[in-house]
Enzyme design. Structure first.
Site, PDB file in Angstrom:
ATOM      1  N   GLU A 180       0.801  -1.231   0.000  1.00 15.52           N
ATOM      2  CA  GLU A 180       0.000   0.000   0.000  1.00 15.52           C
ATOM      3  C   GLU A 180       0.833   1.280   0.000  1.00 15.52           C
ATOM      4  O   GLU A 180       0.608   2.189   0.790  1.00 15.52           O
ATOM      5  CB  GLU A 180      -0.989  -0.030   1.181  1.00 15.52           C
ATOM      6  CG  GLU A 180      -1.905  -1.243   1.079  1.00 15.52           C
ATOM      7  CD  GLU A 180      -2.927  -1.362   2.200  1.00 15.52           C
ATOM      8  OE1 GLU A 180      -2.841  -0.607   3.176  1.00 15.52           O
ATOM      9  OE2 GLU A 180      -3.812  -2.234   2.081  1.00 15.52           O
ATOM     10  N   ASP A 217      -1.076  -3.586  -3.612  1.00 18.18           N
ATOM     11  CA  ASP A 217      -1.937  -2.447  -3.240  1.00 18.18           C
ATOM     12  C   ASP A 217      -3.397  -2.738  -3.537  1.00 18.18           C
ATOM     13  O   ASP A 217      -3.716  -3.688  -4.250  1.00 18.18           O
ATOM     14  CB  ASP A 217      -1.496  -1.163  -3.960  1.00 18.18           C
ATOM     15  CG  ASP A 217      -1.601   0.053  -3.034  1.00 18.18           C
ATOM     16  OD1 ASP A 217      -2.628   0.192  -2.332  1.00 18.18           O
ATOM     17  OD2 ASP A 217      -0.646   0.853  -3.015  1.00 18.18           O
ATOM     18  N   GLU A 226      -5.644 -10.426  -2.497  1.00 17.24           N
ATOM     19  CA  GLU A 226      -6.536 -10.340  -1.332  1.00 17.24           C
ATOM     20  C   GLU A 226      -8.003 -10.293  -1.767  1.00 17.24           C
ATOM     21  O   GLU A 226      -8.796  -9.511  -1.242  1.00 17.24           O
ATOM     22  CB  GLU A 226      -6.200  -9.097  -0.498  1.00 17.24           C
ATOM     23  CG  GLU A 226      -4.748  -9.047  -0.074  1.00 17.24           C
ATOM     24  CD  GLU A 226      -4.419  -7.890   0.856  1.00 17.24           C
ATOM     25  OE1 GLU A 226      -5.347  -7.220   1.349  1.00 17.24           O
ATOM     26  OE2 GLU A 226      -3.221  -7.659   1.078  1.00 17.24           O
TER      27      GLU A 226
END
Ligand code: XIL
Length: 996
Positions: free
Chosen positions: A353, A404, A466
């Site tokens: 991130e 990210d 994710e």
């Protein structure tokens, strides 16, 4: 078999729980094998009735039980002075409050939605008074900072003389942490507890369905924690995936909570599990701004490290180096060299991130960046390359990722792309890009696809790291099915990229998801395959979809104007069929006792049998094309067919209701029918209707043309005086907090916005732009309301310090001009946004506003919008409001004259102010007969001709001729039909005589 669970990490309760042992003993009795069959084979589960989660007889220790009290009182000890079974029991003594008792932290033991059968034996201790007394079994849950206490069971009349059994079923609700405990409602008696047994019905993993890893082209992964290393969780994971990610245990706060103290226990448990089950491990994460202890960024004196101090820069680089090397060294030592059999680690999210599309350089202002600058990325990848790969950069054993979220969104995509390109040009040894893909069903799959295509240009590996797809509240059975279709489409798209490094689901099953409320995963809380699973594995198994249409409040009278009503121009139609002939679709509105439908039909062949039929649960209505209906419908012919507006009665409708609804259209000449939901066109049986969810009216504002183009300078100029205002009354996060009144104008190709925000505490510290005090303006030119953002749709964010950021195509930022100012009650944002397409009267624009309120701590505490209640304006244009550009108001003349004096000497001048004439017209000024005048003049006496300006006004000095006779005149200003006048008394020059 004994397994240990680590104590919950976030346990917070007002009283302290002194846990004597820090681990919970969990016994899994007679359950499915904890270590499942070898990879590739689906193990046959041995379904057993129950699974023991806590069993405490206090024969050897107290754990997981301990005192619930103030740190001093009460005392909880093992005692042999009394027992229910065996030799020992637990004694709670020294209680000075009713809530003092004995408790166990069940945070990581209880799963949301599961029902636990709790049994325990209790008795008062010797000397207790009053005897008997009542005892209570309760649970304390913390969720998002709020505490809830629930009584699970009350046992009345417990005595010193006899053990009594407490038995209860408890279904666990959402909690960040939870404490199960025994207390008394009031009596401060000492008591004893023994033989506590907590079980739950074992969920059996389905073994007769295909394993995900068998049907997908790339390694499929799941984020897990220790709960998936045993029992059914473990069975699910080993059956379906090739790879695991530690959901939390490899994050900096887990691995190095204090400087130099490395705690690998929890992470190693997962790696051991991977080794035992032949799974790959994707490491997550080395360098991040979140879940990273403060000590990384502070010096020994507790002061924050700064970029200005070379010692600080050195210290932070050293810490980064040590952290990365310690992790690599540990795993090399424990599992062998990376890339060799035995060491399952194949990748790491080196930096997580790092991207902020709101910054010019695309980089988040994290503490890493703030101290080390952009080079922190170079350092992190450099260290990781050395530490894990011994500097090998071609086909390294451990792939090094930059990971990210929101990478599917155009602005973030571009920012990340630019950053990665810079890294590559500097020779930084990054080998992969991770797309988190935390999605919702409104996220456009085509955007994720566009991102994967774009990053493919760079020749790096790509992973989906994710993945989850949340459902908006409320979760309904229909939306669960819809989610199945979403997963189908998403995985169809992902399979166009067989080279992906891996695709990881962020969690094993819904109840274990970090976004569990949105049920975002492919297995449900009972570990059963959801439609989402079937969407991936075999879409033909998906149940037929019940469509839902969001139905705004509204009412259109059934009359000649019904088809053309503005109301129907505000939204696009929901498509029923789209063919070469055109689109057949509908819109719906609701009022308390009826629905009104607008149905547009593409059907070139006129036939008396052509008809539109509407169905609700209770009623149906048929409208034939020739309009032979009662007064509940009107029909108009169009270029492609015909349009119907019809009303259908439904009693007692209220906002929030979900009512059955369907539309069927019959083309009599071809005999074909199309329906919105029931594809068998058998709506009469009412079994396959779609549904309509009744929501608020479409928010609408009419925007006038600016009288003069406002200056964008943070100063409220006159142009804003009469602009209409809307307010941000819809709370979508937090309670109360900052809100705005927003005035609107349009002028010269752009929309003008003046937001006056009430916000006593201004804060712009957060590295997430949306967590700074800021106003967001969402613009959908053309009001297409297509859902996902199109190239012209933008989310323009302006912080109170006038920092601009954007959602949508990066180039859109060029449309925004803004200025801000701090005011007595908060701040104001003044902005203009150039609009794509024509900007002229009548044009509709999709529009929404959002106010982000940062609290004193610098995190977002409240969010308000104008109308969209979903919280997803940043992804979805459908629930925004509508603005219509108005023509300038027609000019209404109102001629007026004002004189600098009403007495004048002949030969002197009078200043005349004119207003309210037609712009640009010529006005004649003349003396006319007043109440008294001197005969002898031929009236009127012409004084001057004046051309008024574009506001219809002028100021002019006129000379009253010397020879004007004494008299009371009217000074008149005449232009065609328009005239105005004021009395003027004139007296001869030099004589000093005045008429009053
Ligand atoms: C989440 C975990 O799932 C939660 O259990 C934890 O409380 C917070 O972090 N992006 C990431 C992940 O990179 O590490 C985050 O995981 C989710 C968002």
């Amino acid at each position: 078999m004994d397994v240990t669970f680590a104590k919950g990490r976030n346990m917070r309760h007002p009283s302290t729980l002194r846990v004597v042992g820090t681990v919970l003993a969990v016994v899994v009795a007679g359950l499915v094998p904890a270590v499942a069959a070898p990879s590739g084979t689906a193990a046959a589960a041995e379904p057993t009735a129950t699974e023991t989660v806590i069993s405490s007889d206090f024969e050897t220790d107290l754990a997981p039980w301990g005192a619930r009290g103030d740190g001093t009182n009460p005392t909880v000890t093992r005692t042999y002075t009394a027992r229910h079974g065996g030799t020992w029991s637990a004694l709670v003594a020294g209680r000075t409050q009713g809530w003092h008792g004995i408790g166990a932290d069940v945070t990581s033991v209880f799963t949301v939605g599961s029902t636990y059968h709790i049994s325990a034996w209790v008795k008062l201790a010797e000397g207790a008074a009053p005897d008997p007394s009542d005892l209570r079994l309760s649970i304390q849950r913390e969720l998002a900072g709020a505490t809830t206490y629930s009584t699970i069971a009350t046992v009345t009349g417990v005595t010193v003389g006899a053990w009594v059994q407490v038995e209860a079923d408890y279904t666990h609700a959402a909690a960040d942490s939870a404490l199960l405990y025994f207390e008394t409602p009031s009596a401060l008696v000492p008591f004893l507890v023994d033989d506590i047994l907590i079980t739950r019905d074992a969920t059996s993993v389905q073994t007769d369905i295909p394993a995900l890893k068998e049907v997908l082209p790339w390694p499929i992964g799941m984020a897990i924690d220790e709960r998936e290393t045993v029992g059914s969780g473990a069975q699910l994971v080993t059956m379906h995936v090739d790879q695991i990610t530690a959901e939390n245990f490899m994050k900096p706060e887990s691995i190095q909570p204090t400087e130099g103290t490395f705690t690998f226990t929890a992470a190693d448990q997962l790696v051991d599990f991977a080794v035992a089950n032949d799974l790959r491990v994707y490491g997550h994460t080395l360098v991040w701004h979140s879940q990273t202890p403060e000590w990384f960024f502070t010096d020994t004196a507790g002061e924050p490290l700064t970029a200005d101090d070379p010692a600080d820069v050195g210290l932070l680089s050293q810490r980064m180096h040590d952290h990365i090397f310690a992790i690599a060294d540990h795993y090399r030592a424990k599992y062998g060299e990376f890339g060799t059999a035995g060491n399952p680690i194949v990748a790491f999210d080196v930096v997580n991130e790092a991207i902020a599309e709101s910054e010019a350089d695309g980089l988040r202002r994290s503490p890493w960046y703030n101290v080390l600058g952009e080079q922190y990325l170079d350092l992190a990848f450099g260290y990781a390359s050395q530490a894990f790969n011994r500097g090998v950069t071609v086909d390294p054993p451990v792939q090094l990722f930059l990971n990210d979220y929101n990478t599917e969104q155009p602005a973030k995509r571009q920012a990340m792309f630019d950053v990665v390109q810079r890294l590559l040009s500097r020779g930084v040894p990054i080998t992969g890009v991770g797309h988190q893909l935390h999605l919702s069903m409104a996220s456009a799959i085509s955007q994720a696809q566009a991102s994967i295509v774009k990053f493919a240009e760079l020749g790096l590996l790509q992973a989906v790291t994710e993945l989850d797809v949340v459902i908006d509240a409320p979760v309904t059975p229909e939306k669960i099915v819809q989610q199945g279709y979403y997963y189908r489409d998403l995985f169809t798209m992902l399979q166009e990229f067989p080279d992906l490094f891996s695709v990881t689901l962020w969690g094993p099953y819904d109840a274990r998801s970090w976004r569990s409320a949105g049920e975002p995963l492919v297995f449900d809380g009972e570990l059963q395959a959801k439609p989402a699973y079937w969407g991936i594995v075999d879409p033909s198994q998906l149940p037929s979809l019940t469509r839902n249409v969001n139905t705004h409040a509204g009412d259109v009278p059934i009359d000649g104007a019904a088809v053309e009503a503005l109301e129907w121009q505000l939204l696009p139609v929901a498509t029923i069929a789209s063919t070469e002939a055109g689109v057949t679709g509908f819109q719906l509105r609701w009022a308390a006792d009826h629905l009104t439908a607008y149905v547009e039909v593409a059907d070139a062949t006129v036939d008396t049998g052509d008809a539109v039929e509407l169905f609700t649960g209770a009623a149906s209505a048929a409208v034939s094309r020739d309009g032979t209906t009662d007064d509940s419908a009107v029909v108009t012919s169009t270029d492609t067919g015909y349009t119907v507006v019809a009303s259908i009665p439904v009693a007692d409708l209220a906002q929030g209701d979900v009512v059955p609804f369907d539309v069927r259209v019959t083309d009599a000449s071809s005999g074909e029918q199309v329906s919105w939901n029931d594809l068998s066109h058998g709506q009469e049986d009412g079994l396959r209707l779609g549904s309509a969810t009744l929501i608020e009216p479409v928010a609408y504002v009419a925007i006038p043309q600016a009288p003069a183009t406002p200056m964008i300078d943070g100063i409220v100029d006159e142009a804003w005086a009469d602009a209409p205002a809307v307010t941000t009354d819809v709370q979508i996060e937090g309670t109360d907090g900052a809100a705005a009144s927003i005035r609107l104008l349009w002028s010269e190709g752009a929309l003008y916005v003046l937001a006056e925000v009430t916000d006593p505490v201004l804060n712009g510290a957060n590295s997430n732009a949306w967590e700074q005090d800021s106003v967001e303006i969402f613009v959908n030119p053309g009001n297409t309301k297509a859902g996902a953002y199109g190239p012209d749709d933008g989310q323009y964010r302006i912080s109170y310090t006038n920092a601009q950021s954007l959602g949508g195509e990066p180039a859109l930022l060029g449309n925004l001009t803004s200025a801000t100012a701090v005011t007595a009650t908060g701040y104001l944002v003044e902005a203009s946004i150039a609009l794509a397409g024509p900007v002229e009267p009548g044009v509709l624009v999709g529009l929404e506003f959002q106010v982000n309120d940062a609290g004193a701590e610098g995190t977002r505490i409240a969010v308000h919008t104008w109308t969209d209640p979903t919280g997803r304006s940043y992804q979805d244009t459908t629930r925004w409001g509508v603005a219509q550009l108005l023509a300038p108001p027609p000019f209404v003349p109102d001629p007026e004259v004002q004189l600098s004096t009403h007495d004048v000497r002949a030969g002197d001048t009078v200043t005349v102010e004119l207003s309210g004439y037609l712009p640009g017209s010529v006005v004649q000024l003349q003396l006319e007969q007043g109440t008294f005048f001197q005969w002898g003049h031929k009236l009127p006496v012409q004084l001057a001709a004046v051309t008024v300006d574009d506001q219809g006004a002028a100021t002019v000095e006129v000379l009253v001729p010397r020879r004007t006779h004494l008299g009371l005149y009217t000074l008149a200003a005449v232009s065609g039909e328009l005239r105005a006048g004021e009395p003027l008394s004139v007296f001869p020059g030099g004589r000093g005589h005045r008429w009053r």
